[in-house]
Design a protein around this motif. Structure first.
Motif, mmCIF file in Angstrom:
data_model
loop_
_atom_site.group_PDB
_atom_site.id
_atom_site.type_symbol
_atom_site.label_atom_id
_atom_site.label_comp_id
_atom_site.label_asym_id
_atom_site.label_seq_id
_atom_site.Cartn_x
_atom_site.Cartn_y
_atom_site.Cartn_z
ATOM 1 N N VAL A 1 0.171 -0.979 -0.003
ATOM 2 C CA VAL A 1 0.292 0.197 0.432
ATOM 3 C C VAL A 1 0.750 1.065 0.056
ATOM 4 O O VAL A 1 1.546 1.142 0.912
ATOM 5 C CB VAL A 1 -1.030 0.401 1.436
ATOM 6 C CG1 VAL A 1 -1.567 1.695 1.159
ATOM 7 C CG2 VAL A 1 -1.613 -0.934 1.045
ATOM 8 N N ALA A 2 0.301 2.173 -0.824
ATOM 9 C CA ALA A 2 1.108 3.568 -0.488
ATOM 10 C C ALA A 2 0.894 4.572 0.450
ATOM 11 O O ALA A 2 -0.490 4.398 0.952
ATOM 12 C CB ALA A 2 1.224 4.067 -2.081
ATOM 13 N N THR A 3 2.065 4.297 1.508
ATOM 14 C CA THR A 3 1.628 5.428 2.278
ATOM 15 C C THR A 3 1.634 6.858 2.243
ATOM 16 O O THR A 3 1.373 7.835 3.193
ATOM 17 C CB THR A 3 2.651 4.838 3.935
ATOM 18 O OG1 THR A 3 3.739 5.122 3.254
ATOM 19 C CG2 THR A 3 1.983 2.993 3.761
ATOM 20 N N GLU A 4 1.788 7.591 1.188
ATOM 21 C CA GLU A 4 2.288 9.353 0.633
ATOM 22 C C GLU A 4 1.138 9.677 0.927
ATOM 23 O O GLU A 4 0.419 9.431 0.206
ATOM 24 C CB GLU A 4 3.261 9.276 0.018
ATOM 25 C CG GLU A 4 4.497 8.648 -0.092
ATOM 26 C CD GLU A 4 5.572 8.841 1.252
ATOM 27 O OE1 GLU A 4 5.233 10.470 1.776
ATOM 28 O OE2 GLU A 4 6.204 7.974 2.350
ATOM 29 N N PRO A 5 0.671 10.586 1.621
ATOM 30 C CA PRO A 5 -0.293 11.844 1.414
ATOM 31 C C PRO A 5 -0.479 12.186 0.168
ATOM 32 O O PRO A 5 0.572 12.104 -0.507
ATOM 33 C CB PRO A 5 0.087 12.788 2.253
ATOM 34 C CG PRO A 5 1.207 13.121 3.461
ATOM 35 C CD PRO A 5 1.719 11.209 2.739
ATOM 36 N N PRO A 6 -1.566 12.305 -1.161
ATOM 37 C CA PRO A 6 -1.418 13.058 -1.839
ATOM 38 C C PRO A 6 -0.666 14.604 -1.588
ATOM 39 O O PRO A 6 -0.667 14.904 -0.210
ATOM 40 C CB PRO A 6 -3.131 13.781 -1.672
ATOM 41 C CG PRO A 6 -3.686 12.791 -1.360
ATOM 42 C CD PRO A 6 -2.544 12.253 -0.032
ATOM 43 N N GLU A 7 -0.373 14.670 -3.064
ATOM 44 C CA GLU A 7 0.962 16.386 -3.028
ATOM 45 C C GLU A 7 0.422 17.107 -2.898
ATOM 46 O O GLU A 7 -0.492 17.130 -2.762
ATOM 47 C CB GLU A 7 1.691 15.896 -4.332
ATOM 48 C CG GLU A 7 2.038 17.293 -4.866
ATOM 49 C CD GLU A 7 3.154 17.151 -5.811
ATOM 50 O OE1 GLU A 7 3.145 18.549 -6.663
ATOM 51 O OE2 GLU A 7 2.668 15.787 -6.970
ATOM 52 N N GLY A 8 1.643 17.420 -1.946
ATOM 53 C CA GLY A 8 0.535 19.150 -1.331
ATOM 54 C C GLY A 8 -0.264 19.039 0.072
ATOM 55 O O GLY A 8 -0.629 19.465 1.082
ATOM 56 N N HIS A 9 -0.329 17.924 0.624
ATOM 57 C CA HIS A 9 -1.082 17.331 2.328
ATOM 58 C C HIS A 9 -0.428 16.494 3.160
ATOM 59 O O HIS A 9 1.108 16.277 2.797
ATOM 60 C CB HIS A 9 -2.370 16.505 1.908
ATOM 61 C CG HIS A 9 -3.479 16.861 0.638
ATOM 62 N ND1 HIS A 9 -3.420 17.687 -0.493
ATOM 63 C CD2 HIS A 9 -4.748 17.846 0.957
ATOM 64 C CE1 HIS A 9 -4.236 17.800 -1.240
ATOM 65 N NE2 HIS A 9 -4.399 18.214 -0.262
ATOM 66 N N ARG A 10 -0.722 16.445 4.174
ATOM 67 C CA ARG A 10 -0.013 15.860 5.130
ATOM 68 C C ARG A 10 -0.923 15.162 5.788
ATOM 69 O O ARG A 10 -2.692 16.191 6.510
ATOM 70 C CB ARG A 10 1.204 17.307 6.304
ATOM 71 C CG ARG A 10 -0.023 18.342 6.822
ATOM 72 C CD ARG A 10 0.985 19.010 7.541
ATOM 73 N NE ARG A 10 0.667 20.568 7.629
ATOM 74 C CZ ARG A 10 -0.501 20.640 8.370
ATOM 75 N NH1 ARG A 10 -1.289 19.527 8.182
ATOM 76 N NH2 ARG A 10 -0.840 21.790 8.495
ATOM 77 N N PRO A 11 -0.309 14.420 6.364
ATOM 78 C CA PRO A 11 -1.500 13.898 7.792
ATOM 79 C C PRO A 11 -2.460 14.097 8.550
ATOM 80 O O PRO A 11 -1.276 15.276 9.215
ATOM 81 C CB PRO A 11 -1.168 12.441 8.444
ATOM 82 C CG PRO A 11 0.367 12.539 7.345
ATOM 83 C CD PRO A 11 1.061 14.194 6.816
ATOM 84 N N PHE A 12 -4.008 14.255 8.698
ATOM 85 C CA PHE A 12 -4.293 15.482 9.688
ATOM 86 C C PHE A 12 -5.357 14.156 10.848
ATOM 87 O O PHE A 12 -4.731 14.569 12.040
ATOM 88 C CB PHE A 12 -5.439 16.238 9.050
ATOM 89 C CG PHE A 12 -6.008 17.404 9.656
ATOM 90 C CD1 PHE A 12 -5.526 18.158 10.660
ATOM 91 C CD2 PHE A 12 -7.431 16.808 10.379
ATOM 92 C CE1 PHE A 12 -6.696 18.831 12.000
ATOM 93 C CE2 PHE A 12 -8.521 17.398 11.240
ATOM 94 C CZ PHE A 12 -7.892 18.395 11.882
ATOM 95 N N HIS A 13 -6.056 13.268 10.605
ATOM 96 C CA HIS A 13 -5.982 12.306 11.040
ATOM 97 C C HIS A 13 -6.010 10.915 10.328
ATOM 98 O O HIS A 13 -6.433 10.728 8.890
ATOM 99 C CB HIS A 13 -7.806 13.006 11.478
ATOM 100 C CG HIS A 13 -8.519 11.506 12.439
ATOM 101 N ND1 HIS A 13 -8.412 11.710 13.555
ATOM 102 C CD2 HIS A 13 -9.359 10.917 11.608
ATOM 103 C CE1 HIS A 13 -9.583 10.772 13.852
ATOM 104 N NE2 HIS A 13 -9.772 10.313 12.553
ATOM 105 N N GLY A 14 -5.913 9.847 11.256
ATOM 106 C CA GLY A 14 -5.437 9.236 10.217
ATOM 107 C C GLY A 14 -6.685 7.395 11.169
ATOM 108 O O GLY A 14 -6.241 7.406 12.227
#
Length: 133
Positions: free
Chosen positions: A69-82
């Motif tokens: 599974v790709a674990t990178e957030p979409p470009e220009g975004h950072r993790p907020f809630h998971g």
């Protein structure tokens, strides 16, 4: 045929002695197995796994399915809630000798991997004609 297949029975696969794709959990994906007179079909859920990140191998009689599974957030975004537990997938089956190894096919769509395992000609039911004496 289907009842001759074995697999791990934990939701999180223990890879001691195995090979991890990367650090983190490895999950056993939900799998359905269907059987007809001429083939076995394995349907495996692997959400978030792109077709190019699926690895299916058959060594001797051991069929191994792995997905990363790709674990990178979409470009220009950072993790907020998971809430989705990101990890890789692995499932292992032991096949009977009745499968035609050279004709196995795999396809993936919408996070679902489908494997078709044709039975060898010798394993298919054969109708025997009865003649008059």
């Amino acid at each position: 045929m289907a009842n001759e297949m074995t697999t791990t029975d934990k939701n999180e696969v223990d890879l001691q002695g195995g090979e991890a794709l990367r650090s983190g959990p490895v999950y056993r994906p939900a799998t359905d197995i269907y059987q007809s007179d001429d083939r076995v079909v394995i349907v495996t859920d692997m959400p978030g796994v792109a077709p190019e990140d699926v690895d299916v191998t058959l060594e001797r009689r051991v069929l191994t399915i792995r997905g990363q599974v790709a674990t990178e957030p979409p470009e220009g975004h950072r993790p907020f809630h998971g809430e989705y537990g990101v990890g890789d997938f692995e499932r292992v089956f032991t096949l009977s000798e009745d499968i035609d190894r050279d004709k196995i096919t795999a396809r993936q769509a919408a996070g679902v991997l489908t494997l078709e395992l044709p039975k060898a000609a010798s394993a298919k039911p054969k109708k025997i004609a009865v003649g008059a004496a």
